[in-house]
Write an enzyme that holds these catalytic residues in place. Structure first.
Site, PDB file in Angstrom:
ATOM      1  CB  SER A 147      95.690 -10.633   6.101  1.00  0.00           C
ATOM      2  OG  SER A 147      96.295 -10.314   7.332  1.00  0.00           O
ATOM      3  CE1 TYR A 160      95.365 -16.092   7.452  1.00  0.00           C
ATOM      4  CE2 TYR A 160      96.873 -14.280   7.909  1.00  0.00           C
ATOM      5  CZ  TYR A 160      95.583 -14.759   7.750  1.00  0.00           C
ATOM      6  OH  TYR A 160      94.510 -13.894   7.883  1.00  0.00           O
ATOM      7  CE  LYS A 164      94.134 -14.587   4.428  1.00  0.00           C
ATOM      8  NZ  LYS A 164      92.739 -14.574   3.980  1.00  0.00           N
TER       9      LYS A 164
HETATM   10  N1  LIG Z   1      90.586 -12.018  12.379  1.00  0.00           N
HETATM   11  C1  LIG Z   1      91.599 -11.326  11.911  1.00  0.00           C
HETATM   12  O1  LIG Z   1      92.336 -10.672  12.687  1.00  0.00           O
HETATM   13  C2  LIG Z   1      91.877 -11.278  10.437  1.00  0.00           C
HETATM   14  C3  LIG Z   1      92.817 -10.359   9.982  1.00  0.00           C
HETATM   15  C4  LIG Z   1      93.089 -10.292   8.631  1.00  0.00           C
HETATM   16  C5  LIG Z   1      92.429 -11.120   7.748  1.00  0.00           C
HETATM   17  N2  LIG Z   1      91.527 -12.018   8.216  1.00  0.00           N
HETATM   18  C6  LIG Z   1      90.863 -12.875   7.234  1.00  0.00           C
HETATM   19  O2  LIG Z   1      89.475 -12.719   7.327  1.00  0.00           O
HETATM   20  C7  LIG Z   1      88.828 -13.906   6.899  1.00  0.00           C
HETATM   21  C8  LIG Z   1      87.785 -14.311   7.915  1.00  0.00           C
HETATM   22  O3  LIG Z   1      88.425 -14.608   9.129  1.00  0.00           O
HETATM   23  P1  LIG Z   1      87.747 -14.440  10.567  1.00  0.00           P
HETATM   24  O4  LIG Z   1      88.746 -13.819  11.432  1.00  0.00           O
HETATM   25  O5  LIG Z   1      86.401 -13.862  10.434  1.00  0.00           O
HETATM   26  O6  LIG Z   1      87.667 -15.977  10.993  1.00  0.00           O
HETATM   27  P2  LIG Z   1      86.572 -16.813  11.833  1.00  0.00           P
HETATM   28  O7  LIG Z   1      85.800 -15.951  12.750  1.00  0.00           O
HETATM   29  O8  LIG Z   1      87.327 -17.961  12.387  1.00  0.00           O
HETATM   30  O9  LIG Z   1      85.582 -17.296  10.694  1.00  0.00           O
HETATM   31  C9  LIG Z   1      86.045 -18.121   9.662  1.00  0.00           C
HETATM   32  C10 LIG Z   1      84.873 -18.480   8.783  1.00  0.00           C
HETATM   33  O10 LIG Z   1      85.321 -19.291   7.708  1.00  0.00           O
HETATM   34  C11 LIG Z   1      84.601 -20.525   7.703  1.00  0.00           C
HETATM   35  N3  LIG Z   1      85.514 -21.523   7.185  1.00  0.00           N
HETATM   36  C12 LIG Z   1      86.653 -21.981   7.730  1.00  0.00           C
HETATM   37  N4  LIG Z   1      87.226 -22.887   6.917  1.00  0.00           N
HETATM   38  C13 LIG Z   1      86.423 -22.996   5.825  1.00  0.00           C
HETATM   39  C14 LIG Z   1      86.479 -23.742   4.637  1.00  0.00           C
HETATM   40  N5  LIG Z   1      87.462 -24.600   4.396  1.00  0.00           N
HETATM   41  N6  LIG Z   1      85.475 -23.596   3.743  1.00  0.00           N
HETATM   42  C15 LIG Z   1      84.458 -22.742   3.974  1.00  0.00           C
HETATM   43  N7  LIG Z   1      84.349 -21.993   5.082  1.00  0.00           N
HETATM   44  C16 LIG Z   1      85.326 -22.126   6.000  1.00  0.00           C
HETATM   45  C17 LIG Z   1      84.127 -20.712   9.146  1.00  0.00           C
HETATM   46  O11 LIG Z   1      82.915 -21.424   9.259  1.00  0.00           O
HETATM   47  P3  LIG Z   1      82.755 -23.015   9.451  1.00  0.00           P
HETATM   48  O12 LIG Z   1      83.594 -23.390  10.624  1.00  0.00           O
HETATM   49  O13 LIG Z   1      81.283 -23.154   9.671  1.00  0.00           O
HETATM   50  O14 LIG Z   1      83.219 -23.617   8.169  1.00  0.00           O
HETATM   51  C18 LIG Z   1      83.806 -19.258   9.510  1.00  0.00           C
HETATM   52  O15 LIG Z   1      82.563 -18.885   9.001  1.00  0.00           O
HETATM   53  C19 LIG Z   1      89.932 -14.945   6.681  1.00  0.00           C
HETATM   54  O16 LIG Z   1      90.265 -15.036   5.323  1.00  0.00           O
HETATM   55  C20 LIG Z   1      91.096 -14.361   7.446  1.00  0.00           C
HETATM   56  O17 LIG Z   1      92.340 -14.772   6.940  1.00  0.00           O
HETATM   57  C21 LIG Z   1      91.225 -12.119   9.533  1.00  0.00           C
END
Ligand SMILES: NC(=O)c1ccc[n+]([C@@H]2O[C@H](COP(=O)([O-])OP(=O)(O)OC[C@H]3O[C@@H](n4cnc5c(N)ncnc54)[C@H](OP(=O)(O)O)[C@@H]3O)[C@@H](O)[C@H]2O)c1
Length: 261
Positions: A147, A160, A164
């Site tokens: 991130s 967090y 990261k």
């Molecule tokens: N959104 C942002 O702005 C942003 C920015 C920078 C980085 N990121 C990073 O991008 C990645 C994805 O985030 P997102 O924003 O797409 O989040 P999201 O829409 O909330 O999706 C999270 C995914 O991870 C799964 N998950 C959660 N806990 C888990 C666990 N313990 N084991 C296995 N699967 C798990 C969830 O599915 P289930 O509930 O079915 O397990 C879901 O598929 C993360 O690493 C996050 O830190 C996000």
């Protein structure tokens, strides 16, 4: 042909946290370029739904449940993929959590530990399980979804951010140790992407306003806008890249130091 280097046909990819958000979009991108994708998250029902959507579009996908902080489920994931396909070419460590918003001095250590278990420790252990497979195949591509928060601090989310940053250094160390086996490891640092995970921040009016002011493109991204980079890093189009950290943030980290000038 350079275009052919993006082709992922005959490659098998595991994407963690792929039941929605960025993981789902990255998995779809890989599948559209020909990969057989393994959709993984904590809930079998959720991953089955995504796999079935992909299959109905003519893509190749299966769903396998795996809570990334549970070692035995990680082992089962790798075993099942090997049983089904006999190879693993791409691993995207994407699953992540951000359960604590608050000052460092009040951060409960158990929540800090949970964040580290899911965001960084899981990436160490799952990569280690996949490593011998990729080594035996004489190559592979691992991508860690970090991130911008791993590169630059924001208030109220230290656990967090620490996790990261650690993920970036993990990838750099893997890159220098596993380059001899033709295993490449790269990191993607998204800015703010409209997903369930970012909802708490994006629904906070003052935080959202400050974000809009600081991002050059003046908007959040969609999960799809993260997928092209995943395809590139997974494919032979990036065959000379390893240990790299790529920022995809709409210019957020270039927020001007002096404003109103
Ligand atoms: N959104 C942002 O702005 C942003 C920015 C920078 C980085 N990121 C990073 O991008 C990645 C994805 O985030 P997102 O924003 O797409 O989040 P999201 O829409 O909330 O999706 C999270 C995914 O991870 C799964 N998950 C959660 N806990 C888990 C666990 N313990 N084991 C296995 N699967 C798990 C969830 O599915 P289930 O509930 O079915 O397990 C879901 O598929 C993360 O690493 C996050 O830190 C996000």
């Amino acid at each position: 042909m350079i275009k052919e280097k993006f082709n992922l046909a005959n490659k098998v990819a595991i994407v963690t946290g792929a039941s929605k958000g960025i993981g789902e979009a990255m998995a779809r991108g890989l599948a559209e370029f020909g990969a057989k994708v393994v959709i993984s998250s904590r809930k079998q029902e959720a991953v089955d739904r995504v796999a079935s959507d992909f299959n109905s579009l003519g893509l190749t996908a299966i769903g396998i449940e795996c809570h990334v902080a549970k070692k035995e489920q990680q082992e089962e994931l790798v075993e099942k993929v090997m049983k089904k396909y006999g190879r693993i070419d791409i691993l995207i460590n994407n699953a992540g959590t951000n359960p604590y918003f608050g000052p460092i001095e009040k951060m409960p250590l158990d929540i800090y530990q949970k964040t580290m278990d899911i965001n960084i420790n899981s990436a160490i252990s799952l990569s280690n399980l996949v490593y011998p497979v990729m080594k035996n195949q004489k190559g592979g591509s691992i991508i860690h979804v970090s991130s911008v928060e791993g590169l630059h601090p924001s208030k109220m989310m230290a656990a967090y951010n620490i996790s990261k940053t650690a993920l970036i250094m993990l990838g750099k160390n893997q890159a220098i140790e596993w380059g001899k086996d033709n295993i490449r490891v790269n990191m993607i640092c998204p800015g703010y992407v409209k997903t369930k995970l970012s909802a708490a921040l994006l629904e906070h009016e003052a935080a959202y306003k400050s974000f809009l002011k600081n991002a050059a493109l003046g908007r959040v991204s969609t999960p799809d806008e993260m997928a092209g980079l995943a395809v590139f890093l997974a494919s032979d189009a990036s065959s000379y890249m390893t240990g790299s950290t790529i920022v995809n943030d709409g210019g957020l980290l270039h927020s001007p130091l002096i404003d109103n000038f």
